[in-house]
Design a protein around this motif. Structure first.
Motif, PDB file in Angstrom:
ATOM      1  N   GLU A  53       0.836  -1.219   0.000  1.00 39.97           N
ATOM      2  CA  GLU A  53       0.000   0.000   0.000  1.00 39.97           C
ATOM      3  C   GLU A  53       0.863   1.258   0.000  1.00 39.97           C
ATOM      4  O   GLU A  53       0.515   2.264  -0.618  1.00 39.97           O
ATOM      5  N   LYS A  69       0.741   4.996  -2.623  1.00 32.98           N
ATOM      6  CA  LYS A  69       0.697   6.413  -2.223  1.00 32.98           C
ATOM      7  C   LYS A  69       1.801   7.227  -2.894  1.00 32.98           C
ATOM      8  O   LYS A  69       1.782   8.456  -2.860  1.00 32.98           O
ATOM      9  N   ARG A 120      -3.766   4.926 -10.662  1.00 32.96           N
ATOM     10  CA  ARG A 120      -4.325   5.806  -9.627  1.00 32.96           C
ATOM     11  C   ARG A 120      -5.348   6.733 -10.287  1.00 32.96           C
ATOM     12  O   ARG A 120      -5.005   7.564 -11.125  1.00 32.96           O
ATOM     13  N   VAL A 121      -6.605   6.594  -9.893  1.00 31.14           N
ATOM     14  CA  VAL A 121      -7.662   7.398 -10.519  1.00 31.14           C
ATOM     15  C   VAL A 121      -8.255   8.427  -9.545  1.00 31.14           C
ATOM     16  O   VAL A 121      -9.101   9.232  -9.931  1.00 31.14           O
ATOM     17  N   GLY A 122      -7.822   8.397  -8.277  1.00 26.29           N
ATOM     18  CA  GLY A 122      -8.312   9.360  -7.292  1.00 26.29           C
ATOM     19  C   GLY A 122      -7.393   9.316  -6.098  1.00 26.29           C
ATOM     20  O   GLY A 122      -6.468   8.490  -6.044  1.00 26.29           O
ATOM     21  N   GLU A 123      -7.630  10.200  -5.123  1.00 23.61           N
ATOM     22  CA  GLU A 123      -6.768  10.258  -3.946  1.00 23.61           C
ATOM     23  C   GLU A 123      -6.609   8.861  -3.321  1.00 23.61           C
ATOM     24  O   GLU A 123      -5.508   8.416  -3.035  1.00 23.61           O
ATOM     25  N   ASN A 124      -7.781   8.183  -3.161  1.00 26.68           N
ATOM     26  CA  ASN A 124      -7.743   6.834  -2.572  1.00 26.68           C
ATOM     27  C   ASN A 124      -8.399   5.802  -3.482  1.00 26.68           C
ATOM     28  O   ASN A 124      -8.922   4.804  -3.010  1.00 26.68           O
ATOM     29  N   GLU A 125      -8.401   6.112  -4.800  1.00 23.89           N
ATOM     30  CA  GLU A 125      -9.051   5.191  -5.747  1.00 23.89           C
ATOM     31  C   GLU A 125      -8.037   4.664  -6.757  1.00 23.89           C
ATOM     32  O   GLU A 125      -7.280   5.446  -7.356  1.00 23.89           O
ATOM     33  N   PHE A 126      -8.090   3.345  -6.952  1.00 26.03           N
ATOM     34  CA  PHE A 126      -7.141   2.694  -7.848  1.00 26.03           C
ATOM     35  C   PHE A 126      -7.882   1.673  -8.705  1.00 26.03           C
ATOM     36  O   PHE A 126      -8.668   0.888  -8.183  1.00 26.03           O
ATOM     37  N   ASP A 127      -7.653   1.702 -10.017  1.00 28.92           N
ATOM     38  CA  ASP A 127      -8.201   0.666 -10.905  1.00 28.92           C
ATOM     39  C   ASP A 127      -7.166  -0.445 -11.022  1.00 28.92           C
ATOM     40  O   ASP A 127      -6.000  -0.180 -11.318  1.00 28.92           O
ATOM     41  N   ARG A 128      -7.614  -1.682 -10.815  1.00 28.97           N
ATOM     42  CA  ARG A 128      -6.670  -2.803 -10.854  1.00 28.97           C
ATOM     43  C   ARG A 128      -7.033  -3.759 -11.989  1.00 28.97           C
ATOM     44  O   ARG A 128      -8.199  -4.114 -12.143  1.00 28.97           O
TER      45      ARG A 128
END
Ligand code: SAM
Length: 218
Positions: free
Chosen positions: A164, A168, A193-201
């Motif tokens: 994790e 960041k 990374r698509v947002g502050e705490n959003e991730f596409d996997r």
């Protein structure tokens, strides 16, 4: 090991054949293929083994580690979509071959290796070849926070989970490529990374890497 830096017609021809082979295996990004066609992979081998340098295989580089298989290097490089000037963090410098490919793609490369012998070799060999990266010795499983954020992060060893702390260190829109699984096999994962705490996997093909060893790893 005794290194020799001569690039003859034999090695150039073998490199061209390797590029054709990688195209045949599905590598489409012409910039990646051009980089593979340019970097003299045999420079990372003792002269005794030059006949192995352009085979599509991983090969021992000492200290229980390997230079990655050309297909794997091309595959991970293609997933990174490196643009000129991208700041790229590479975990697991190893021989430095992948580092050279990233540099050929125009990246500014921060690369970290935990094994001192390998680190000492790359800080000499790469600049001698004309490749200049920022080299670090230590545990890269935590990324390198002091130089973050990065446009791209590539891990070239098999991780048990996605650290994790490294997510960041990605810029917004940044791409993270990491093999994740057990000791025997890992799935290649691309994380955007698509947002502050959003991730596409996205989970992709299966590979077999040497283990990522460290604080956020095995
Ligand atoms: N891409 C490299 C090349 O082209 O030669 C091959 C890398 S090799 C498959 C994986 C490397 O990751 C090894 O050299 C290993 O020592 C290194 N490694 C494993 N865990 C690490 C960690 N926590 N931090 C930095 N390097 C690590």
């Amino acid at each position: 090991m005794a290194y020799k830096f001569i690039d003859n017609y034999r090695e150039k021809g073998a490199r061209k054949k390797l590029v054709e082979h990688l195209k045949g295996r599905g590598i489409e990004d012409q910039r990646v293929l051009d980089a593979i066609g340019k970097v003299p992979r045999h420079f990372f081998f003792d002269e005794t083994f030059w006949n192995q340098a352009y085979r599509d295989i991983a090969f021992p580089i000492g200290d229980g580690q390997t230079i990655s298989q050309p297909y794997t290097v091309a595959y991970q490089s293609e997933l990174l979509h490196v643009k000129k000037g991208d700041k790229v963090l590479e975990i697991g410098t190893g021989s430095g071959y992948q580092t050279c490919i990233l540099l050929e793609l125009g990246a500014e490369v921060y690369t970290i290796e935990r094994q001192e012998n390998l680190y000492n070799r790359t800080i000499q060999v790469l600049p001698y070849m004309g490749y200049h990266a920022h080299f670090f010795l230590g545990d890269g499983s935590k990324g390198i926070e002091e130089h973050a954020p990065y446009d791209k992060i590539i891990v070239t060893a098999g991780a048990p989970y996605v650290p994790e702390i490294m997510l960041k260190q990605l810029k917004m829109g940044g791409i993270f490529v990491i093999p994740v699984g057990d000791e025997k096999s890992q799935k290649m994962m691309t994380i955007i990374r698509v947002g502050e705490n959003e991730f596409d996997r996205i989970e992709l093909d299966t590979f077999r890497f040497v283990p990522l060893v460290g604080d956020q790893a095995w």
